[in-house]
Design a protein around this motif. Structure first.
Motif, PDB file in Angstrom:
ATOM      1  N   VAL A 111      28.172  -5.318  28.592  1.00 28.49           N
ATOM      2  CA  VAL A 111      27.683  -6.700  28.507  1.00 28.49           C
ATOM      3  C   VAL A 111      26.994  -6.997  27.162  1.00 28.49           C
ATOM      4  CG1 VAL A 111      27.495  -7.082  31.000  1.00 28.49           C
ATOM      5  CG2 VAL A 111      25.594  -6.023  29.799  1.00 28.49           C
ATOM      6  N   LEU A 112      27.218  -6.090  26.200  1.00 22.12           N
ATOM      7  CA  LEU A 112      26.624  -6.259  24.862  1.00 22.12           C
ATOM      8  C   LEU A 112      26.957  -7.612  24.240  1.00 22.12           C
ATOM      9  CD1 LEU A 112      27.122  -3.265  22.395  1.00 22.12           C
ATOM     10  CD2 LEU A 112      25.022  -4.462  23.009  1.00 22.12           C
ATOM     11  N   HIS A 113      28.192  -8.024  24.446  1.00 20.73           N
ATOM     12  CA  HIS A 113      28.673  -9.261  23.802  1.00 20.73           C
ATOM     13  C   HIS A 113      27.978 -10.513  24.351  1.00 20.73           C
ATOM     14  CE1 HIS A 113      30.952  -8.634  27.455  1.00 20.73           C
ATOM     15  NE2 HIS A 113      31.221  -9.920  27.474  1.00 20.73           N
ATOM     16  N   LEU A 114      27.243 -10.383  25.459  1.00 21.47           N
ATOM     17  CA  LEU A 114      26.563 -11.553  26.030  1.00 21.47           C
ATOM     18  C   LEU A 114      25.219 -11.814  25.354  1.00 21.47           C
ATOM     19  CD1 LEU A 114      27.265 -10.816  29.800  1.00 21.47           C
ATOM     20  CD2 LEU A 114      28.525 -12.340  28.271  1.00 21.47           C
ATOM     21  N   SER A 115      24.766 -10.864  24.548  1.00 18.00           N
ATOM     22  CA  SER A 115      23.473 -11.035  23.887  1.00 18.00           C
ATOM     23  C   SER A 115      23.597 -11.988  22.701  1.00 18.00           C
ATOM     24  CB  SER A 115      22.967  -9.682  23.384  1.00 18.00           C
ATOM     25  OG  SER A 115      21.764  -9.866  22.664  1.00 18.00           O
ATOM     26  N   PRO A 116      22.615 -12.879  22.526  1.00 14.00           N
ATOM     27  CA  PRO A 116      22.643 -13.740  21.342  1.00 14.00           C
ATOM     28  C   PRO A 116      22.224 -12.988  20.075  1.00 14.00           C
ATOM     29  CG  PRO A 116      20.695 -14.218  22.670  1.00 14.00           C
ATOM     30  CD  PRO A 116      21.493 -13.188  23.423  1.00 14.00           C
ATOM     31  N   ALA A 120      24.969  -4.863  16.729  1.00 18.06           N
ATOM     32  CA  ALA A 120      24.485  -3.663  16.045  1.00 18.06           C
ATOM     33  C   ALA A 120      23.003  -3.428  16.325  1.00 18.06           C
ATOM     34  CB  ALA A 120      24.714  -3.794  14.541  1.00 18.06           C
ATOM     35  N   ILE A 121      22.282  -4.482  16.571  1.00 24.66           N
ATOM     36  CA  ILE A 121      20.845  -4.355  16.849  1.00 24.66           C
ATOM     37  C   ILE A 121      20.598  -4.021  18.319  1.00 24.66           C
ATOM     38  CG2 ILE A 121      18.685  -5.705  17.020  1.00 24.66           C
ATOM     39  CD1 ILE A 121      19.491  -7.088  14.418  1.00 24.66           C
ATOM     40  N   VAL A 122      21.361  -4.655  19.203  1.00 27.54           N
ATOM     41  CA  VAL A 122      21.105  -4.522  20.647  1.00 27.54           C
ATOM     42  C   VAL A 122      21.712  -3.255  21.257  1.00 27.54           C
ATOM     43  CG1 VAL A 122      21.362  -5.687  22.870  1.00 27.54           C
ATOM     44  CG2 VAL A 122      21.011  -7.022  20.828  1.00 27.54           C
ATOM     45  N   SER A 246      14.020 -10.584  27.646  1.00 30.00           N
ATOM     46  CA  SER A 246      15.217 -11.015  28.382  1.00 30.00           C
ATOM     47  C   SER A 246      16.269 -11.618  27.450  1.00 30.00           C
ATOM     48  CB  SER A 246      14.845 -12.029  29.466  1.00 30.00           C
ATOM     49  OG  SER A 246      14.597 -13.309  28.903  1.00 30.00           O
ATOM     50  N   ILE A 247      15.862 -11.947  26.234  1.00 30.18           N
ATOM     51  CA  ILE A 247      16.836 -12.433  25.255  1.00 30.18           C
ATOM     52  C   ILE A 247      17.831 -11.323  24.909  1.00 30.18           C
ATOM     53  CG2 ILE A 247      17.093 -13.293  22.853  1.00 30.18           C
ATOM     54  CD1 ILE A 247      15.921 -15.309  24.889  1.00 30.18           C
ATOM     55  N   LEU A 248      17.402 -10.076  24.975  1.00 29.94           N
ATOM     56  CA  LEU A 248      18.272  -8.960  24.573  1.00 29.94           C
ATOM     57  C   LEU A 248      19.521  -8.876  25.453  1.00 29.94           C
ATOM     58  CD1 LEU A 248      15.360  -6.470  23.836  1.00 29.94           C
ATOM     59  CD2 LEU A 248      16.840  -7.575  22.130  1.00 29.94           C
ATOM     60  N   PRO A 249      19.381  -8.873  26.804  1.00 21.26           N
ATOM     61  CA  PRO A 249      20.597  -8.881  27.635  1.00 21.26           C
ATOM     62  C   PRO A 249      21.231 -10.271  27.729  1.00 21.26           C
ATOM     63  CG  PRO A 249      18.661  -8.806  29.038  1.00 21.26           C
ATOM     64  CD  PRO A 249      18.163  -8.685  27.626  1.00 21.26           C
ATOM     65  N   GLY A 250      20.546 -11.297  27.244  1.00 24.82           N
ATOM     66  CA  GLY A 250      21.167 -12.618  27.196  1.00 24.82           C
ATOM     67  C   GLY A 250      20.661 -13.612  28.205  1.00 24.82           C
ATOM     68  N   LEU A 327      24.934 -17.159  31.311  1.00 21.66           N
ATOM     69  CA  LEU A 327      25.571 -16.191  30.414  1.00 21.66           C
ATOM     70  C   LEU A 327      26.849 -16.768  29.810  1.00 21.66           C
ATOM     71  CD1 LEU A 327      24.947 -12.865  32.379  1.00 21.66           C
ATOM     72  CD2 LEU A 327      23.946 -13.546  30.191  1.00 21.66           C
ATOM     73  N   GLY A 328      26.997 -18.080  29.894  1.00 21.69           N
ATOM     74  CA  GLY A 328      28.136 -18.738  29.247  1.00 21.69           C
ATOM     75  C   GLY A 328      29.375 -18.847  30.104  1.00 21.69           C
ATOM     76  N   GLY A 329      29.292 -18.432  31.378  1.00 24.44           N
ATOM     77  CA  GLY A 329      30.461 -18.506  32.248  1.00 24.44           C
ATOM     78  C   GLY A 329      30.447 -19.748  33.123  1.00 24.44           C
TER      79      GLY A 329
END
Ligand code: NAD
Ligand code: IPM
Ligand code: MN
Length: 354
Positions: A111-116, A120-122, A246-250, A327-329
């Motif tokens: 689910v890395l791609h869901l983070s804003p 590389a950081i998350v 909570s911003i980290l997981p999105g 989460l954009g869905g």
């Protein structure tokens, strides 16, 4: 049979609770029932039928439970009540002695791609915030006058000692790194906190203790989240830093928590609130509640296999692109829940899952 008290609460609380309990029930399947669910009124839902957010019968049921699940409380309708839902929650935490609030912040690769935040950081983010939950500025003397107001931030030695010890005990099962976050350059409570943290560290020679001021830690959580293992901090800082994290997981909608006391019952709840802005629309993300159930299975009932199966089904569903709006869905709460249950169906249970 294990007795679970269910405090669905307000706003999206009942929606995500229903989802999580449907998932739990499906995961247990046709095996002998292992849990009984005792629904009790709490928060605004209790104020709607009485004069207190924490009825004596609800507190009694909680005290006699094997575990407690809480959705969320808070409702604009009760903001001005003499005894608000939020005060009810604080009273419940205090009455049950739930001093250690564990808020895991983990971003799975799937689910890395869901983070804003940049991948590389998350990537690899996996830390735990250990928040002190029954003292500090939340519980000190307070007064609101016409033109002045105050809230006393007070900590006693034993309250600091036990939460720091709790953090070290968790660190011993992880990377053995504890970061104590305070504001010791300004606050007396933080100076005491830091001194006691250094003392307790001597009991854990296998672990490493660092200190950081809360302002710079707030920055570093976004800048280098992989630097953390176990964070321990006072009530108010833990509240704020965990919502930030909570911003980290999105989304706030994916973060669970567990609250533990001394040998008593534990309570499991999402870190977010009742989200009145989206309540009743069938769009809330139930992952925070499902993962709170997973924490309950692990930490109150040592049902690791069942916990892992539900957790995997939840992440596999997100990985398959079935996501709620936060989460954009476009999946509804119901659709997401059904997808997790379908995913569970595809998992072969071991004989000893429960
Ligand atoms: P909130 O956490 O309820 O919501 C903040 C934002 O996150 C909102 O935009 C909301 O829609 C979104 N959000 C939260 N959970 C979500 C989920 N599962 N799925 C999708 N989106 C989600 O914070 P708030 O709006 O500041 O507070 C609302 C009420 O909740 C207040 O009454 C507050 O006191 C209470 N509160 C209760 C708890 C608790 O029960 N433990 C925690 C925090 C806030
Ligand atoms: C939380 C909430 C509560 C807190 C409120 C609702 C009292 O924000 O559980 O994080 O501040 O502890
Ligand atoms: Mn909070």
């Amino acid at each position: 049979m294990k007795k679970i008290v269910v405090l669905a609460g307000d706003g999206i609380g009942p929606e995500i609770m229903e989802s999580a309990l449907r998932v739990l029930t499906a995961a247990i399947g046709t095996k002998a029932p292992v849990f009984s669910f005792d629904y009790q009124p709490f928060g605004g839902a209790a104020l709607a039928i009485g004069d207190t957010p924490l009825p004596a019968s609800t507190l009694k049921a909680c005290q006699q439970a094997d575990a407690i699940l809480l959705g969320a409380i808070g409702d604009p309708r009760w903001e001005k009540a003499a005894y608000t839902p939020e005060q009810g929650l604080l009273t419940l935490r205090k009455a049950l002695g739930l001093y250690a609030n564990i808020r895991p912040i983990k971003v799975a690769d799937a689910v890395l791609h869901l983070s804003p935040i940049k991948e590389a950081i998350v990537k690899g983010t996996d830390f735990v915030i250990v928040r002190e939950l029954t003292s500090g500025i939340y519980f000190g003397e307070k007064k609101e006058g016409i033109d002045t107001a105050f809230d006393i931030n007070r900590y006693a030695r034993n309250e600091i000692e036990r939460i720091i010890r709790h953090a070290f005990t968790i660190a011993q099962t992880r990377q053995k790194k504890v970061l104590s976050i305070d504001k010791a350059n300004v606050l007396a409570t933080s100076k005491l906190w830091r001194r006691i943290a250094d003392e307790i560290a001597q009991e854990f020679p296998d672990c490493h203790l660092d200190h950081q001021y809360v302002d710079s830690a707030a920055m570093k959580i976004m800048q280098q989240p992989t630097a953390f293992d176990v964070i321990v901090t006072e009530n108010l800082f833990g509240d704020i830093l965990s919502d930030e994290a909570s911003i980290l997981p999105g989304s706030l909608g994916v973060l669970p928590s567990a609250s533990h006391g001394v040998n008593g019952v534990s309570l499991y709840e999402p870190i977010h609130g009742s989200a009145p802005d989206i309540a009743g629309q069938n769009i809330a993300n139930p992952v925070s509640m499902i993962l709170s159930v997973v924490m309950m299975l692990r930490e109150s009932f040592q049902m690791e296999a069942l916990a892992e199966q539900i957790e995997n089904a939840c992440f596999d569903t997100m990985n398959a692109g079935i996501l709620t709006k936060d989460l954009g869905g476009d999946a509804t709460t119901d659709r997401f829940t059904a997808a997790v249950i379908a995913q569970l169906g595809g998992i072969q249970y071991g004989e000893n899952a429960i």
